[in-house]
Design a protein around this motif. Structure first.
Motif, PDB file in Angstrom:
ATOM      1  N   ARG A  13       0.823  -1.208   0.000  1.00  0.00           N
ATOM      2  CA  ARG A  13       0.000   0.000   0.000  1.00  0.00           C
ATOM      3  C   ARG A  13       0.860   1.262   0.000  1.00  0.00           C
ATOM      4  O   ARG A  13       0.595   2.199  -0.766  1.00  0.00           O
ATOM      5  CB  ARG A  13      -0.934  -0.017   1.216  1.00  0.00           C
ATOM      6  N   GLU A  14       1.887   1.289   0.828  1.00  0.00           N
ATOM      7  CA  GLU A  14       2.764   2.452   0.896  1.00  0.00           C
ATOM      8  C   GLU A  14       3.542   2.633  -0.407  1.00  0.00           C
ATOM      9  O   GLU A  14       3.730   3.759  -0.876  1.00  0.00           O
ATOM     10  CB  GLU A  14       3.737   2.320   2.077  1.00  0.00           C
ATOM     11  N   THR A  59       1.190   4.076  -3.027  1.00  0.00           N
ATOM     12  CA  THR A  59       0.941   5.490  -2.746  1.00  0.00           C
ATOM     13  C   THR A  59       2.134   6.346  -3.149  1.00  0.00           C
ATOM     14  O   THR A  59       1.974   7.411  -3.764  1.00  0.00           O
ATOM     15  CB  THR A  59       0.632   5.698  -1.252  1.00  0.00           C
ATOM     16  N   GLU A  60       3.347   5.880  -2.834  1.00  0.00           N
ATOM     17  CA  GLU A  60       4.551   6.637  -3.169  1.00  0.00           C
ATOM     18  C   GLU A  60       4.725   6.767  -4.678  1.00  0.00           C
ATOM     19  O   GLU A  60       5.034   7.852  -5.189  1.00  0.00           O
ATOM     20  CB  GLU A  60       5.777   5.965  -2.563  1.00  0.00           C
ATOM     21  N   GLU A  61       4.502   5.681  -5.398  1.00  0.00           N
ATOM     22  CA  GLU A  61       4.670   5.727  -6.849  1.00  0.00           C
ATOM     23  C   GLU A  61       3.631   6.642  -7.495  1.00  0.00           C
ATOM     24  O   GLU A  61       3.960   7.444  -8.379  1.00  0.00           O
ATOM     25  CB  GLU A  61       4.570   4.322  -7.437  1.00  0.00           C
ATOM     26  N   LYS A  90      -5.179   7.601  -3.769  1.00  0.00           N
ATOM     27  CA  LYS A  90      -5.686   6.437  -3.045  1.00  0.00           C
ATOM     28  C   LYS A  90      -5.103   5.174  -3.664  1.00  0.00           C
ATOM     29  O   LYS A  90      -5.172   4.974  -4.871  1.00  0.00           O
ATOM     30  CB  LYS A  90      -7.218   6.386  -3.098  1.00  0.00           C
ATOM     31  N   SER A  91      -4.549   4.323  -2.821  1.00  0.00           N
ATOM     32  CA  SER A  91      -3.856   3.137  -3.315  1.00  0.00           C
ATOM     33  C   SER A  91      -4.739   1.901  -3.406  1.00  0.00           C
ATOM     34  O   SER A  91      -4.454   0.986  -4.169  1.00  0.00           O
ATOM     35  CB  SER A  91      -2.659   2.824  -2.410  1.00  0.00           C
ATOM     36  N   CYS A  92      -5.827   1.853  -2.617  1.00  0.00           N
ATOM     37  CA  CYS A  92      -6.671   0.661  -2.572  1.00  0.00           C
ATOM     38  C   CYS A  92      -8.031   1.038  -2.000  1.00  0.00           C
ATOM     39  O   CYS A  92      -8.245   2.171  -1.558  1.00  0.00           O
ATOM     40  CB  CYS A  92      -6.018  -0.437  -1.728  1.00  0.00           C
TER      41      CYS A  92
END
Length: 233
Positions: free
Chosen positions: A4-5, A8-10, A66-68
């Motif tokens: 998840r992190e 988000t970073e990418e 938002k990643s997920c």
């Protein structure tokens, strides 16, 4: 760092790279009022000119990453009160939000394509209208004083997708180049240089004019335009 992190970073790196190409001032983690913090806010004056009337008619874009689905439903970070509003997320999350009718109102949804470029996938924006409540002066003040970082950029610097810092590499593969270029002066006596002579990766070096206290840092992205060097190899 978990998946998840990492996602988000990418996504955040992609957002920052695009905003810095298209907007004059970009800030991250902006408290747009006393209770709402937005991942990124970009501002550009009308006609990209410095005149007061152009500033007042300028555009603010609010960007939430938002990643997920769990991140989307966390109860935080869905503040879409800009003149333009973007939700940036992976394609599978965007498709799920569409199929379950959970796309955010008054926002466009952007997802990275196969090359990592952000492309608009859905749009529930209100056309030429605006969801902005705060005044121009208030938001500009908050971008500078109530954010994690602010970046003064220029659309002219990146005209025609031209990055003045890493563009010497665009004509050929990085592993075909074995010399140093891309120097950028910061303060008198201090400079940054992009080096590609290491086959394991690209490095950013920072040095003083007396050659002392040099830092040699491996990087994957151009620090100006966000170009992904590893994918370009």
């Amino acid at each position: 760092m978990g998946q998840r992190e990492e996602t988000t970073e990418e996504l955040s790196e992609r957002v920052l790279a695009r905003l810095r190409r298209e907007y004059s001032l970009v800030s991250s983690e902006v408290w747009v009022d006393d209770v709402h913090r937005v991942d990124f806010v970009g501002f550009r004056p009308a006609r990209n000119s410095p005149f007061p009337s152009s500033i007042e008619r300028g555009e603010f874009v609010f960007v939430e990453v938002k990643s997920c689905m769990n991140d989307f439903k966390s109860g935080h970070g869905l503040t879409f009160r800009g003149d333009a509003n973007w939700l940036v997320c992976p394609p599978d999350l965007a498709q799920t939000l569409y199929e379950t009718r959970q796309l955010p109102k008054d926002a466009a949804v952007f997802c990275p394509d196969a090359r990592g470029r952000l492309q608009k996938k859905f749009d529930l924006g209100i056309g030429p209208g605006s969801s902005r409540i705060a005044s121009v002066s208030e938001l500009l003040f908050r971008m500078v004083n109530h954010s994690a970082y602010s970046y003064r950029t220029s659309r002219g610097v990146f005209s025609n997708d031209y990055c003045p810092w890493c563009s010497p590499y665009r004509a050929k593969l990085l592993n075909d180049i074995d010399d140093v270029c891309g120097d950028m002066d910061l303060i008198e006596g201090i400079e940054l240089a992009l080096e590609v002579n290491d086959p394991q990766g690209v490095h950013l070096s920072m040095s003083h004019d007396n050659g002392i206290d040099c830092a040699y840092i491996p990087i994957n992205y151009c620090p100006i335009c966000g170009r992904n060097f590893r994918k370009d190899r």
